[in-house]
Enzyme design. Sequence first.
Site, mmCIF file in Angstrom:
data_model
loop_
_atom_site.group_PDB
_atom_site.id
_atom_site.type_symbol
_atom_site.label_atom_id
_atom_site.label_comp_id
_atom_site.label_asym_id
_atom_site.label_seq_id
_atom_site.Cartn_x
_atom_site.Cartn_y
_atom_site.Cartn_z
ATOM 1 N N CYS A 110 64.008 -8.247 -4.970
ATOM 2 C CA CYS A 110 63.048 -8.614 -3.913
ATOM 3 C C CYS A 110 62.059 -9.688 -4.347
ATOM 4 C CB CYS A 110 62.303 -7.379 -3.421
ATOM 5 S SG CYS A 110 63.402 -6.217 -2.607
ATOM 6 N N HIS A 249 56.134 -10.120 0.166
ATOM 7 C CA HIS A 249 57.451 -9.520 0.395
ATOM 8 C C HIS A 249 57.299 -8.361 1.375
ATOM 9 C CE1 HIS A 249 61.200 -7.587 -0.026
ATOM 10 N NE2 HIS A 249 60.744 -6.585 -0.759
ATOM 11 N N ASN A 279 63.208 -4.565 5.221
ATOM 12 C CA ASN A 279 63.125 -5.211 3.907
ATOM 13 C C ASN A 279 64.424 -5.983 3.674
ATOM 14 O OD1 ASN A 279 63.218 -5.855 1.182
ATOM 15 N ND2 ASN A 279 62.407 -3.887 0.488
HETATM 16 N N1 ACO Z 1 62.424 10.453 7.682
HETATM 17 C C1 ACO Z 1 61.739 11.597 7.594
HETATM 18 N N2 ACO Z 1 61.269 12.081 6.428
HETATM 19 C C2 ACO Z 1 61.516 11.356 5.321
HETATM 20 C C3 ACO Z 1 62.252 10.172 5.337
HETATM 21 C C4 ACO Z 1 62.702 9.712 6.577
HETATM 22 N N3 ACO Z 1 63.409 8.555 6.723
HETATM 23 N N4 ACO Z 1 62.322 9.676 4.070
HETATM 24 C C5 ACO Z 1 61.675 10.547 3.299
HETATM 25 N N5 ACO Z 1 61.188 11.577 4.045
HETATM 26 C C6 ACO Z 1 60.441 12.739 3.645
HETATM 27 C C7 ACO Z 1 60.614 13.063 2.184
HETATM 28 O O1 ACO Z 1 61.771 13.848 1.966
HETATM 29 C C8 ACO Z 1 59.351 13.854 1.908
HETATM 30 O O2 ACO Z 1 59.521 15.168 2.354
HETATM 31 P P1 ACO Z 1 58.927 16.401 1.509
HETATM 32 O O3 ACO Z 1 57.436 16.153 1.501
HETATM 33 O O4 ACO Z 1 59.354 17.564 2.292
HETATM 34 O O5 ACO Z 1 59.543 16.275 0.142
HETATM 35 C C9 ACO Z 1 58.314 13.189 2.809
HETATM 36 O O6 ACO Z 1 59.059 12.458 3.795
HETATM 37 C C10 ACO Z 1 57.429 12.233 2.104
HETATM 38 O O7 ACO Z 1 58.241 11.389 1.282
HETATM 39 P P2 ACO Z 1 57.649 10.240 0.460
HETATM 40 O O8 ACO Z 1 58.728 9.581 -0.341
HETATM 41 O O9 ACO Z 1 56.419 10.724 -0.238
HETATM 42 O O10 ACO Z 1 57.205 9.273 1.646
HETATM 43 P P3 ACO Z 1 56.367 7.962 1.529
HETATM 44 O O11 ACO Z 1 55.213 8.027 2.402
HETATM 45 O O12 ACO Z 1 56.172 7.555 0.087
HETATM 46 O O13 ACO Z 1 57.351 6.900 2.187
HETATM 47 C C11 ACO Z 1 58.846 5.207 1.490
HETATM 48 C C12 ACO Z 1 58.629 6.683 1.640
HETATM 49 C C13 ACO Z 1 58.771 4.564 2.874
HETATM 50 C C14 ACO Z 1 60.226 4.968 0.889
HETATM 51 C C15 ACO Z 1 57.750 4.605 0.597
HETATM 52 O O14 ACO Z 1 57.624 5.373 -0.562
HETATM 53 C C16 ACO Z 1 57.993 3.191 0.229
HETATM 54 O O15 ACO Z 1 58.009 2.303 1.064
HETATM 55 N N6 ACO Z 1 58.159 2.924 -1.067
HETATM 56 C C17 ACO Z 1 58.402 1.585 -1.528
HETATM 57 C C18 ACO Z 1 59.840 1.277 -1.363
HETATM 58 C C19 ACO Z 1 60.121 -0.155 -1.613
HETATM 59 O O16 ACO Z 1 59.277 -1.006 -1.441
HETATM 60 N N7 ACO Z 1 61.348 -0.415 -1.997
HETATM 61 C C20 ACO Z 1 61.848 -1.710 -2.120
HETATM 62 C C21 ACO Z 1 61.324 -2.444 -3.271
HETATM 63 S S1 ACO Z 1 61.954 -3.975 -3.179
HETATM 64 C C22 ACO Z 1 63.477 -4.113 -4.002
HETATM 65 O O17 ACO Z 1 63.534 -4.825 -4.976
HETATM 66 C C23 ACO Z 1 64.685 -3.455 -3.500
#
Ligand code: ACO
Length: 328
Positions: A110, A249, A279
């Site tokens: 990314c 990004h 993304n």
């Molecule tokens: N729908 C419903 N619930 C979900 C989903 C979904 N799609 N995905 C996860 N959950 C649940 C989890 O299981 C968790 O449940 P639990 O509390 O019962 O265990 C709860 O939601 C909270 O999960 P978190 O992972 O804490 O949710 P968060 O608010 O952190 O959001 C997310 C998750 C959107 C992935 C976030 O962490 C994020 O954006 N992280 C950065 C990711 C990123 O930028 N990646 C790309 C980097 S760039 C590259 O080089 C590829």
Amino acid sequence: MAAVLCGLGAWLPPRVLANEEIAARLDTSDEWIRSRTGIAERRVADPGTSTVDMAVAAGRQALDSAGLTEVDAVVLATATPDQVCPASAPQVAARLGLGEVNAVDVNAVCSGFLYALATASGFIAGGIARRVLVIGADTFTTLVDPDDRGTVPIFGDGAGAVVLRAGDADELGALGPFALHSDGGLAELLMVPAGGAKQRRSDNPHDYFLDMHGQAVFRQAGTRMAEASRSVLEQAGWTVGDVDRFIGHQANIRILQTTAKYLGLPQDALVVNIERTGNTSAASIPLAMADAQRDGTLLAGQRVLLSAFGAGLTWGATLLRWPALANV
Ligand code: ACO
């Protein structure tokens, strides 16, 4: 010799994948995806459309916008080349009719577009090229496990491109300074475990897809983008108050908002198009540039800060005063 941005192009596959369609198949909801990521829909390349196809479409637009039919180099940022070997940039150059030019892939996931801009700037500063086509293109949905609700909603496909030409550091469009960083000790936070030279085969099909530790990535992203941003601002002698637009990004709207908060940047300086793209990895910054240019929220003369964070881990920033561009 400075690298000056003088052309811009973008291409998205026509197929729209809306949150509702994902929610009909996986245990998630439109409300969860929108509120946790800022994404409403993303584009998905059909199996007949590859990274090279998308890169060619965006690259052609950027060349038109720059008014050029020739360049001296093509730098393609991608983590999803058409084949593991060879690189895709030579195929992009050939398809664009650019002849036997210098053509190379850069993989910083990314952060790839920023690394590609820096590579191209180096070609120009070193006298290796005077005009460089820089493309960010990823078919990232091919790395996403279709059964993983944690990653399916996040990623989309697309391509964006710019043309850089040799010019003067005080011109509109002159890029730099750059801050580029990595921490391979945290590579496992975002990784496709199998299929490379280390884990060559796996009986577990999920090992061929992206394994993402979302929360840990989230925590790193805002901090690292703010650090790199402060570094380039300081090197350039700009203050945060000088920044008109922040093009980060597009990984998650909350990461962009957090970065702005850490920097003390007003939220309305953020360029945001994640709602419609998701993304798109290396394509995300030039796609956001093109959207903002087209809707008139990115204007010639504005001071623009660019920053990215991604797998590797890698991150970085650079800046420019936005140039007047045609045919975007
Ligand atoms: N729908 C419903 N619930 C979900 C989903 C979904 N799609 N995905 C996860 N959950 C649940 C989890 O299981 C968790 O449940 P639990 O509390 O019962 O265990 C709860 O939601 C909270 O999960 P978190 O992972 O804490 O949710 P968060 O608010 O952190 O959001 C997310 C998750 C959107 C992935 C976030 O962490 C994020 O954006 N992280 C950065 C990711 C990123 O930028 N990646 C790309 C980097 S760039 C590259 O080089 C590829």
